[in-house]
Scaffold this motif. Sequence first.
Motif, PDB file in Angstrom:
ATOM      1  N   MET A   1       0.843  -1.204   0.000  1.00 28.80           N
ATOM      2  CA  MET A   1       0.000   0.000   0.000  1.00 28.80           C
ATOM      3  C   MET A   1       0.886   1.266   0.000  1.00 28.80           C
ATOM      4  SD  MET A   1      -3.322   0.551   2.396  1.00 28.80           S
ATOM      5  CE  MET A   1      -2.525   1.519   3.669  1.00 28.80           C
ATOM      6  N   THR A   2       0.443   2.265  -0.716  1.00 25.30           N
ATOM      7  CA  THR A   2       1.269   3.472  -0.820  1.00 25.30           C
ATOM      8  C   THR A   2       1.298   4.242   0.497  1.00 25.30           C
ATOM      9  OG1 THR A   2       0.846   3.660  -3.162  1.00 25.30           O
ATOM     10  CG2 THR A   2       1.478   5.666  -2.039  1.00 25.30           C
ATOM     11  N   ASP A   3       2.514   4.626   0.877  1.00 19.99           N
ATOM     12  CA  ASP A   3       2.690   5.358   2.133  1.00 19.99           C
ATOM     13  C   ASP A   3       2.757   6.862   1.820  1.00 19.99           C
ATOM     14  OD1 ASP A   3       3.353   6.358   4.551  1.00 19.99           O
ATOM     15  OD2 ASP A   3       5.243   5.256   4.767  1.00 19.99           O
ATOM     16  N   PHE A   4       1.584   7.509   1.910  1.00 19.63           N
ATOM     17  CA  PHE A   4       1.558   8.937   1.579  1.00 19.63           C
ATOM     18  C   PHE A   4       2.310   9.765   2.627  1.00 19.63           C
ATOM     19  CE2 PHE A   4      -2.330   7.388  -0.670  1.00 19.63           C
ATOM     20  CZ  PHE A   4      -1.893   7.643  -1.952  1.00 19.63           C
ATOM     21  N   ASN A   5       2.398   9.246   3.860  1.00 19.92           N
ATOM     22  CA  ASN A   5       3.145   9.980   4.894  1.00 19.92           C
ATOM     23  C   ASN A   5       4.621  10.113   4.528  1.00 19.92           C
ATOM     24  OD1 ASN A   5       0.954  10.368   6.511  1.00 19.92           O
ATOM     25  ND2 ASN A   5       1.213   8.423   7.593  1.00 19.92           N
ATOM     26  N   ALA A   6       5.139   9.082   3.856  1.00 17.61           N
ATOM     27  CA  ALA A   6       6.552   9.140   3.447  1.00 17.61           C
ATOM     28  C   ALA A   6       6.747  10.262   2.435  1.00 17.61           C
ATOM     29  CB  ALA A   6       6.982   7.790   2.868  1.00 17.61           C
ATOM     30  N   MET A   7       5.719  10.484   1.601  1.00 21.60           N
ATOM     31  CA  MET A   7       5.813  11.590   0.629  1.00 21.60           C
ATOM     32  C   MET A   7       5.838  12.926   1.374  1.00 21.60           C
ATOM     33  SD  MET A   7       3.386  10.488  -2.565  1.00 21.60           S
ATOM     34  CE  MET A   7       3.500   8.829  -3.249  1.00 21.60           C
ATOM     35  N   THR A   8       5.008  13.020   2.409  1.00 23.97           N
ATOM     36  CA  THR A   8       5.006  14.265   3.196  1.00 23.97           C
ATOM     37  C   THR A   8       6.385  14.494   3.801  1.00 23.97           C
ATOM     38  OG1 THR A   8       2.689  13.898   3.728  1.00 23.97           O
ATOM     39  CG2 THR A   8       3.878  15.479   5.108  1.00 23.97           C
ATOM     40  N   ASP A   9       6.971  13.429   4.395  1.00 22.38           N
ATOM     41  CA  ASP A   9       8.302  13.572   5.006  1.00 22.38           C
ATOM     42  C   ASP A   9       9.323  14.047   3.970  1.00 22.38           C
ATOM     43  OD1 ASP A   9       7.253  12.731   7.360  1.00 22.38           O
ATOM     44  OD2 ASP A   9       7.944  10.644   7.180  1.00 22.38           O
ATOM     45  N   ALA A  10       9.258  13.445   2.773  1.00 20.61           N
ATOM     46  CA  ALA A  10      10.234  13.805   1.730  1.00 20.61           C
ATOM     47  C   ALA A  10      10.031  15.252   1.286  1.00 20.61           C
ATOM     48  CB  ALA A  10      10.096  12.850   0.543  1.00 20.61           C
ATOM     49  N   LEU A  11       8.757  15.668   1.129  1.00 24.12           N
ATOM     50  CA  LEU A  11       8.509  17.037   0.657  1.00 24.12           C
ATOM     51  C   LEU A  11       8.927  18.054   1.720  1.00 24.12           C
ATOM     52  CD1 LEU A  11       7.328  18.400  -1.941  1.00 24.12           C
ATOM     53  CD2 LEU A  11       5.264  18.799  -0.624  1.00 24.12           C
TER      54      LEU A  11
ATOM     55  N   ASP B   1       7.471   4.557  -7.274  1.00 23.46           N
ATOM     56  CA  ASP B   1       7.090   3.295  -6.610  1.00 23.46           C
ATOM     57  C   ASP B   1       5.569   3.180  -6.528  1.00 23.46           C
ATOM     58  OD1 ASP B   1       9.729   2.800  -6.245  1.00 23.46           O
ATOM     59  OD2 ASP B   1       9.773   3.229  -4.084  1.00 23.46           O
ATOM     60  N   ALA B   2       4.924   4.301  -6.202  1.00 21.19           N
ATOM     61  CA  ALA B   2       3.462   4.282  -6.082  1.00 21.19           C
ATOM     62  C   ALA B   2       2.820   3.946  -7.432  1.00 21.19           C
ATOM     63  CB  ALA B   2       2.961   5.638  -5.576  1.00 21.19           C
TER      64      ALA B   2
ATOM     65  N   THR C   1      10.661  11.663  -5.675  1.00 19.32           N
ATOM     66  CA  THR C   1      10.522  11.100  -7.029  1.00 19.32           C
ATOM     67  C   THR C   1      10.443   9.580  -6.969  1.00 19.32           C
ATOM     68  OG1 THR C   1      11.809  12.959  -7.835  1.00 19.32           O
ATOM     69  CG2 THR C   1      11.583  11.100  -9.330  1.00 19.32           C
ATOM     70  N   ASN C   2      11.318   8.975  -6.165  1.00 15.10           N
ATOM     71  CA  ASN C   2      11.285   7.505  -6.041  1.00 15.10           C
ATOM     72  C   ASN C   2       9.952   7.029  -5.486  1.00 15.10           C
ATOM     73  OD1 ASN C   2      13.840   7.204  -7.015  1.00 15.10           O
ATOM     74  ND2 ASN C   2      14.838   7.191  -4.992  1.00 15.10           N
TER      75      ASN C   2
ATOM     76  N   ASP D   1       0.552   0.496  -8.925  1.00 14.40           N
ATOM     77  CA  ASP D   1      -0.789   0.758  -9.476  1.00 14.40           C
ATOM     78  C   ASP D   1      -1.633   1.730  -8.662  1.00 14.40           C
ATOM     79  OD1 ASP D   1      -0.468  -0.751 -11.748  1.00 14.40           O
ATOM     80  OD2 ASP D   1      -1.156  -2.600 -10.774  1.00 14.40           O
ATOM     81  N   THR D   2      -1.008   2.583  -7.884  1.00 10.84           N
ATOM     82  CA  THR D   2      -1.766   3.641  -7.197  1.00 10.84           C
ATOM     83  C   THR D   2      -2.202   4.655  -8.264  1.00 10.84           C
ATOM     84  OG1 THR D   2      -0.288   3.368  -5.331  1.00 10.84           O
ATOM     85  CG2 THR D   2      -1.678   5.335  -5.313  1.00 10.84           C
ATOM     86  N   PRO D   3      -3.499   5.016  -8.303  1.00 13.39           N
ATOM     87  CA  PRO D   3      -3.931   5.965  -9.334  1.00 13.39           C
ATOM     88  C   PRO D   3      -3.180   7.302  -9.239  1.00 13.39           C
ATOM     89  CG  PRO D   3      -5.824   4.967  -8.212  1.00 13.39           C
ATOM     90  CD  PRO D   3      -4.599   4.557  -7.440  1.00 13.39           C
TER      91      PRO D   3
END
Length: 210
Positions: free
Chosen positions: A1-11, A25-26, A20-21, A30-32
Motif C-alpha cells: 500500500m502506498t505510504d503517503f506519509n513518506a511523501m510528506t516527510d520527503a517534501l 514506486d506508487a 521522485t522515487n 498501481d496507485t492511481p
Amino acid sequence: MTDFNAMTDALVSCDAPTLTNLVNDALAADTPAQDILNKGLIASMDIVGEKMESGDMFIPEVLMAAQAMGSCVEILKPLLGEGEGASGASVLIGTVKGDLHDIGKNLVAMMMESAGLEIHNLGVDIAPEDFVAEIKKKKAQIVCLSALLTTTMPAMKQTVDAIVESGLRDQVKIMVGGAPVTQAFADEIGADGFAADAGSASKMVKSFIN
Ligand code: B1M
C-alpha cells in the motif's frame, strides 16, 4: 500500500530524489495518479504551508519543496488527463500581478491541455494590460486567473476591469481560482465562474464552449 506519509516527510525535507522515487514506486504499485497527486503531493504541500505559516519552514525551503513537487507533477502529467470532450478553444491562463505562485495554475493548465484545449500559459505576475494584449493576440475565448494571496486578489478585479475597458469583455469568459478565492468573490468582481480545483476548472471550461 502506498505510504503517503513518506511523501510528506520527503517534501517537508525538500528531498526531491526520495519524493521522485516514492512517486515512481506508487505508480509501479498501481496507485492511481490522481490519488498520488491529491493524497500525496497536494496534501503534503498543505503541510508545507502550515509549516511556513508557523515559521518551521523558510522561503528557500518552501521553494525547494515546490520544485520537488513540480518535478513529480511532470511524472504524473501524462496520466492525469481528462482525455476528451473539448474542442481546441483558445484559453489564456496566468497568475495575476504581484503573485508568484504557479503550481496550482500549472495543474489547471495541464488538465485543460489534456482535455484538448489550446492553452496559452502566460506564467506568473501578469499585469492586467498584458492579459488584455494576449487576449487580442491569441484570440482567446476563455481567460483563467489564478491568485494564491489575499493581497493579490484585488489584481483579479483590476484584470477584469481592464478587460471591460478594452471592449473585449463580450468576447471572453473569465474564470478565477486559487486557494483564497471564492464564488462570492468571483461574483463580486464580475467573473463568469469560480473553480476550486483543476478538475472543476476543466469541466467549467468545457461547459462554456459546448
Ligand atoms: Co506562498 N503563501 N508565499 N509560496 N505558499 C501561501 C499561499 C500561504 C497560504 C502560506 C501560509 O502562510 N500558510 C500564504 C498566503 C497567505 C494569504 O495570503 N492568506 C503565502 C505567503 C504569505 C507567501 C509569501 C508572501 C511569503 C513571504 O514572502 N513572506 C510569498 C509571496 C510571493 C509572491 O507571490 N509575491 C510566498 C512565496 C512562496 C514561494 C515562492 C516560496 C512558493 C511558491 C512557488 C511556486 O508556486 N512556484 C510558495 C508556496 C509553495 C506556498 C504554499 C506552501 C503552497 C502553494 C501550492 O503550490 N499549493 C501555500 C500554502 C498552501 O497553499 N497550502 C503558500 C498546491 C497547489 C496544487 O494548490 O495553488 O491552491 P493551489 O491550486 C489549486 C486550487 O487553488 C486551484 O486548482 C489548483 C489545483 O487543484 N486553482 C485554480 C489555482 N489556480 C487556479 C486558477 C483557476 C482555477 C483553479 O482558474 C480558473
